[in-house]
Design a protein around this motif. Structure first.
Motif, PDB file in Angstrom:
ATOM      1  N   GLU A 163       0.823  -1.203   0.000  1.00 45.27           N
ATOM      2  CA  GLU A 163       0.000   0.000   0.000  1.00 45.27           C
ATOM      3  C   GLU A 163       0.861   1.258   0.000  1.00 45.27           C
ATOM      4  O   GLU A 163       1.973   1.271   0.529  1.00 45.27           O
ATOM      5  CB  GLU A 163      -0.931   0.025   1.221  1.00 45.27           C
ATOM      6  CG  GLU A 163      -2.015  -1.041   1.187  1.00 45.27           C
ATOM      7  CD  GLU A 163      -2.997  -0.850   0.056  1.00 45.27           C
ATOM      8  OE1 GLU A 163      -3.206   0.306  -0.380  1.00 45.27           O
ATOM      9  OE2 GLU A 163      -3.569  -1.848  -0.416  1.00 45.27           O
ATOM     10  N   GLY A 164       0.322   2.328  -0.595  1.00 44.13           N
ATOM     11  CA  GLY A 164       1.015   3.604  -0.617  1.00 44.13           C
ATOM     12  C   GLY A 164       0.097   4.725  -0.169  1.00 44.13           C
ATOM     13  O   GLY A 164      -1.040   4.501   0.220  1.00 44.13           O
ATOM     14  N   GLY A 165       0.602   5.963  -0.207  1.00 41.21           N
ATOM     15  CA  GLY A 165      -0.176   7.127   0.209  1.00 41.21           C
ATOM     16  C   GLY A 165       0.334   7.700   1.528  1.00 41.21           C
ATOM     17  O   GLY A 165       1.160   7.098   2.218  1.00 41.21           O
ATOM     18  N   THR A 166      -0.182   8.883   1.853  1.00 43.76           N
ATOM     19  CA  THR A 166       0.309   9.608   3.028  1.00 43.76           C
ATOM     20  C   THR A 166       0.146   8.803   4.305  1.00 43.76           C
ATOM     21  O   THR A 166       1.064   8.719   5.132  1.00 43.76           O
ATOM     22  CB  THR A 166      -0.441  10.947   3.161  1.00 43.76           C
ATOM     23  OG1 THR A 166      -0.309  11.686   1.947  1.00 43.76           O
ATOM     24  CG2 THR A 166       0.131  11.773   4.288  1.00 43.76           C
ATOM     25  N   MET A 167      -1.029   8.215   4.508  1.00 45.97           N
ATOM     26  CA  MET A 167      -1.270   7.466   5.738  1.00 45.97           C
ATOM     27  C   MET A 167      -0.434   6.195   5.816  1.00 45.97           C
ATOM     28  O   MET A 167       0.055   5.819   6.885  1.00 45.97           O
ATOM     29  CB  MET A 167      -2.762   7.132   5.863  1.00 45.97           C
ATOM     30  CG  MET A 167      -3.603   8.273   6.386  1.00 45.97           C
ATOM     31  SD  MET A 167      -3.187   8.653   8.095  1.00 45.97           S
ATOM     32  CE  MET A 167      -3.944  10.255   8.300  1.00 45.97           C
ATOM     33  N   ALA A 168      -0.253   5.519   4.688  1.00 44.25           N
ATOM     34  CA  ALA A 168       0.587   4.318   4.669  1.00 44.25           C
ATOM     35  C   ALA A 168       2.036   4.684   4.966  1.00 44.25           C
ATOM     36  O   ALA A 168       2.739   3.966   5.699  1.00 44.25           O
ATOM     37  CB  ALA A 168       0.486   3.627   3.313  1.00 44.25           C
ATOM     38  N   LEU A 169       2.507   5.818   4.434  1.00 46.82           N
ATOM     39  CA  LEU A 169       3.870   6.258   4.697  1.00 46.82           C
ATOM     40  C   LEU A 169       4.037   6.680   6.157  1.00 46.82           C
ATOM     41  O   LEU A 169       5.073   6.418   6.778  1.00 46.82           O
ATOM     42  CB  LEU A 169       4.235   7.419   3.769  1.00 46.82           C
ATOM     43  CG  LEU A 169       5.664   7.949   3.860  1.00 46.82           C
ATOM     44  CD1 LEU A 169       6.676   6.836   3.568  1.00 46.82           C
ATOM     45  CD2 LEU A 169       5.875   9.116   2.905  1.00 46.82           C
ATOM     46  N   LEU A 206      -0.104  14.261   9.380  1.00 51.09           N
ATOM     47  CA  LEU A 206      -1.411  14.910   9.443  1.00 51.09           C
ATOM     48  C   LEU A 206      -1.452  16.154   8.568  1.00 51.09           C
ATOM     49  O   LEU A 206      -2.481  16.453   7.947  1.00 51.09           O
ATOM     50  CB  LEU A 206      -1.758  15.269  10.892  1.00 51.09           C
ATOM     51  CG  LEU A 206      -1.987  14.090  11.852  1.00 51.09           C
ATOM     52  CD1 LEU A 206      -2.439  14.600  13.206  1.00 51.09           C
ATOM     53  CD2 LEU A 206      -3.012  13.118  11.291  1.00 51.09           C
ATOM     54  N   CYS A 207      -0.332  16.896   8.511  1.00 52.11           N
ATOM     55  CA  CYS A 207      -0.280  18.079   7.639  1.00 52.11           C
ATOM     56  C   CYS A 207      -0.447  17.663   6.180  1.00 52.11           C
ATOM     57  O   CYS A 207      -1.203  18.282   5.424  1.00 52.11           O
ATOM     58  CB  CYS A 207       1.042  18.813   7.831  1.00 52.11           C
ATOM     59  SG  CYS A 207       1.142  19.808   9.325  1.00 52.11           S
ATOM     60  N   GLY A 208       0.278  16.621   5.771  1.00 51.58           N
ATOM     61  CA  GLY A 208       0.161  16.148   4.401  1.00 51.58           C
ATOM     62  C   GLY A 208      -1.243  15.685   4.075  1.00 51.58           C
ATOM     63  O   GLY A 208      -1.779  15.976   2.999  1.00 51.58           O
ATOM     64  N   CYS A 250       6.044  17.104   3.007  1.00 47.47           N
ATOM     65  CA  CYS A 250       5.766  16.154   4.101  1.00 47.47           C
ATOM     66  C   CYS A 250       6.172  14.735   3.705  1.00 47.47           C
ATOM     67  O   CYS A 250       6.710  13.977   4.525  1.00 47.47           O
ATOM     68  CB  CYS A 250       4.281  16.204   4.470  1.00 47.47           C
ATOM     69  SG  CYS A 250       3.745  17.768   5.225  1.00 47.47           S
ATOM     70  N   THR A 251       5.929  14.375   2.444  1.00 50.99           N
ATOM     71  CA  THR A 251       6.320  13.050   1.961  1.00 50.99           C
ATOM     72  C   THR A 251       7.830  12.862   2.044  1.00 50.99           C
ATOM     73  O   THR A 251       8.318  11.806   2.476  1.00 50.99           O
ATOM     74  CB  THR A 251       5.850  12.852   0.511  1.00 50.99           C
ATOM     75  OG1 THR A 251       4.416  12.863   0.472  1.00 50.99           O
ATOM     76  CG2 THR A 251       6.347  11.526  -0.056  1.00 50.99           C
ATOM     77  N   THR A 252       8.585  13.891   1.649  1.00 51.75           N
ATOM     78  CA  THR A 252      10.046  13.791   1.680  1.00 51.75           C
ATOM     79  C   THR A 252      10.561  13.616   3.099  1.00 51.75           C
ATOM     80  O   THR A 252      11.476  12.813   3.353  1.00 51.75           O
ATOM     81  CB  THR A 252      10.677  15.046   1.048  1.00 51.75           C
ATOM     82  OG1 THR A 252      10.258  15.149  -0.317  1.00 51.75           O
ATOM     83  CG2 THR A 252      12.197  14.969   1.088  1.00 51.75           C
ATOM     84  N   VAL A 253      10.000  14.360   4.059  1.00 54.82           N
ATOM     85  CA  VAL A 253      10.437  14.258   5.452  1.00 54.82           C
ATOM     86  C   VAL A 253      10.198  12.844   5.982  1.00 54.82           C
ATOM     87  O   VAL A 253      11.082  12.220   6.581  1.00 54.82           O
ATOM     88  CB  VAL A 253       9.721  15.299   6.326  1.00 54.82           C
ATOM     89  CG1 VAL A 253      10.023  15.065   7.803  1.00 54.82           C
ATOM     90  CG2 VAL A 253      10.146  16.706   5.929  1.00 54.82           C
ATOM     91  N   MET A 254       8.988  12.314   5.765  1.00 52.57           N
ATOM     92  CA  MET A 254       8.682  10.972   6.266  1.00 52.57           C
ATOM     93  C   MET A 254       9.499   9.911   5.541  1.00 52.57           C
ATOM     94  O   MET A 254       9.963   8.941   6.148  1.00 52.57           O
ATOM     95  CB  MET A 254       7.179  10.702   6.124  1.00 52.57           C
ATOM     96  CG  MET A 254       6.314  11.554   7.047  1.00 52.57           C
ATOM     97  SD  MET A 254       4.566  11.076   7.051  1.00 52.57           S
ATOM     98  CE  MET A 254       4.056  11.621   5.417  1.00 52.57           C
TER      99      MET A 254
END
Length: 632
Positions: A88-94, A117-119, A387-391
């Motif tokens: 799975e992918g996406g903000t919550m999965a990451l 949460l910001c993303g 936000c994706t890059t930070v996580m």
């Protein structure tokens, strides 16, 4: 961001490679695929101070090309797509992956939750702007084909968008089958138009040389960063590659990008640039003016259909992301309607649908043109990318443990480019871009308040709870009357006695023969295999502890899960099983926790959230709810 085609998940292995690629093109690339409609138009007419001169056109085209290469091709396709959470992918999965990487470091985990949460919050703002700007830009093509129709652009756009939102509750399984062929046709036309334009002025291909990027920054030192706020429009939808990882897998998404989407986009952007080299006046709408006059009306129709598909994908993505956030405990439970009896990914959430529709309508009425909306676009997109890059950085360094000498320079490169794009878009906040930011801030407050409020609620209940071993010991000394059947008490603390159990014993003076303390645990993984779903422990005296494990993509069904439970002394026959639920009423207090206004907000959200009954699919005629008041 796209989640429109849940039907692909189940049939991914059975379908052929070509059909998977076509489906990926239709679902994943709708948003970024319609960016040529407004990107170059906004760059040269959006008040950035860039003239449609020879050097200006080549500089902008070079910026767009290398942004597509670095951000989409290298960052997302080659690296971010590898950060799959069990597929799975996406903000919550990451976010779930990053939290796993930060285990043992609570402060780092808290910071990652903020970025996650910001993303997520910014994505919802993006979900409102994308349908509005995409459909508006397509319908505006009518102004070139028909005189005196400008006043009808907004009404026609609203009719199309409102119709799209109304159709959501009926599902997209059937119409979704057309997404792939239509979008493949769309990218084919984009490429052909681009070739047609490049043939007229082949010198436009000089923009492939990155030296034109450096020359642009050298000649335009004052505006070179701010113009990135318009260039980023070519990247909107990049998050969709990662978000739809679970539907198609990494290889089909990557192959579709390199084989069709990227070449078509580059050709079209360069074709529009070639048109501007020959006629700077075409800057008013280079996309539609690139087409021959006889093809203008068919292009308007095709572009409108393509933007509707892109909008549909974003709306479905909001449903999917909301479902994940609910399972992970960041959003109150909502009624989720399955629009397909055979496809797991086809869902509809009415509260999200109508909220998005109101936001889209307000945006169209407030901005009235794609140019005005495009000037407000980009804040949410670049914020989500950042936000994706930070996580991702935490996952790469701590979970994958890549060598820092190799990974740190690359991650810093991603971060630097994301910060440049985000900085370029910050001024848009006071130029009309405040809407997605305000919406994002509001949603961030709601999500963080809900998560923190639930933690406080459990802590307050736990403070006054009775340990289960002590309770069972008292039952042995002074046994109450036992009645036939099984009583299931839902509780967040399996080692403590639920309030509903104490209230039932106090008021009814009886206990069932079998008493089950049931706890539902939502894991950070997308799905939990059936054989790992249930943990059962017997305490004696007819007491059992049952823990059900669900992933953030699973659909909780408590009766179905309990039916799989195999343990002597446990009987979950439907007509012999009663479910006891505790409904808490929260009262704001001076106890240490949250600010009073946030406590009141949480109390309101809890009161209006969907209860356990529907969410866990409990039988209506076998449920008893007992209320209690809790101060937080």
């Amino acid at each position: 961001m796209v989640h429109a085609s849940g039907e692909v998940r189940e049939g991914r292995q059975a379908a052929g490679p070509l059909s998977i690629l076509m489906a990926a093109v239709g679902v994943v690339y709708g948003d970024i695929g319609t960016s040529p409609l407004y990107t170059l138009k906004e760059v040269f007419t959006g008040g950035y101070g860039v003239a449609a001169s020879h050097d200006g056109v080549l500089g902008i085209l070079s910026l767009i090309f290398w942004a597509l290469v670095w951000v989409v091709s290298i960052k997302y396709v080659l690296f971010v797509l590898r950060a799959d959470n069990e597929g799975e992918g996406g903000t919550m999965a990451l976010l779930a992956l990053a939290r796993r990487a930060a285990l043992g470091y609570p402060k780092l985990g808290a910071v990652l939750v903020v970025f996650g949460l910001c993303g997520t919050a910014l994505f919802y703002g993006d979900s409102m702007i994308t349908p509005a700007v995409s459909v508006l830009s397509a319908v505006e093509g009518l102004e070139l084909a028909m005189d005196g129709i400008k006043h009808l652009v907004v009404p026609i756009t609203l009719v199309i968008l409102i119709g799209l939102f109304i159709l959501q509750k009926h599902g997209t399984a059937q119409i979704g089958k057309l997404f792939g062929p239509v979008m493949v046709c769309w990218f084919g036309v984009l490429g052909l138009l681009g070739i047609y334009g490049i043939y007229q002025h082949p010198e436009v291909l000089k923009a492939l040389n990155p030296a034109w990027v450096l020359r642009f920054f050298e000649v335009h030192p004052g505006i070179s960063v701010s113009v990135l706020g318009a260039v980023v429009l070519a990247l909107t939808g990049a998050e969709a590659l990662y978000a739809d990882l679970g539907h198609f897998g990494r290889k089909p998404i990557a192959r579709a990008w390199f084989a069709l989407v990227l070449p078509a986009l580059v050709l079209n952007y360069f074709g529009q640039g070639a048109l501007l080299l020959g006629d700077a006046e075409a800057v008013r709408n280079p996309f539609f003016l690139l087409a021959p006059s006889w093809a203008l009306v068919p292009m308007i129709v095709l572009s409108t259909v393509a933007t509707v598909i892109a909008s549909q994908a974003v709306i479905s993505g909001a449903f999917s992301l909301t479902h994940q956030a609910i399972q992970l405990g960041y959003i109150p439970r909502m009624h989720i309607q399955h629009t397909s009896s055979s496809e797991q990914g086809q869902i509809y959430i009415s509260a999200v649908n109508w909220t998005l529709m109101v936001g889209v309508i307000l945006l169209v009425l407030g901005f009235k043109s794609s140019g005005a909306l495009a000037s407000a676009y980009g804040v949410a997109v670049t914020g989500t990318m950042l936000c994706t890059t930070v996580m991702l950085s935490v996952v790469v360094l701590r979970l994958w443990r890549w060598p820092p000498l190799l990974s740190v320079p690359l991650l810093l490169g991603f971060l630097a480019v994301d910060l440049l794009f985000f900085t370029a878009n910050v001024p848009k906040i006071i130029q009309g871009g405040a809407f997605p930011v305000v919406a994002g801030i509001a949603l961030f407050i709601l999500m963080s308040t809900w998560k923190r409020g639930k933690q406080l609620l459990v802590e307050r209940i736990d403070e006054g709870s009775l340990p289960l071993p002590i309770f069972i010991a008292s039952i042995r000394i002074q046994p109450p009357h036992r009645v036939q059947g099984t009583a299931v008490f839902l509780t967040a603390r399996p080692a403590a006695v639920p309030h509903a159990l104490l209230h039932n014993l106090l008021h009814n003076q009886v206990l069932h023969e079998q008493v089950v303390l049931l706890t539902v645990v939502n894991e950070d993984s997308p799905r939990v295999p059936r054989e790992q779903r249930i943990d059962v422990e017997a305490y004696g005296e007819g007491f059992f502890r049952v823990i059900l494990h669900y992933g953030f993509m699973d659909e909780p069904d408590v009766p179905a899960a309990l039916a799989l439970c195999r343990l002597d002394g446990l009987d979950f026959t439907p007509m012999r099983t009663t479910y006891f639920l505790s409904r808490e009423t929260v009262i704001s207090s001076k106890l240490r926790g949250m600010a009073r206004w946030r406590e009141n907000l949480f109390a309101f959200m809890l009161k209006n959230a969907n209860g356990n009954l529907k969410f866990f699919r409990l039988p209506l005629n076998r449920v008893i709810e007992l209320g209690t008041q809790v101060e937080i």
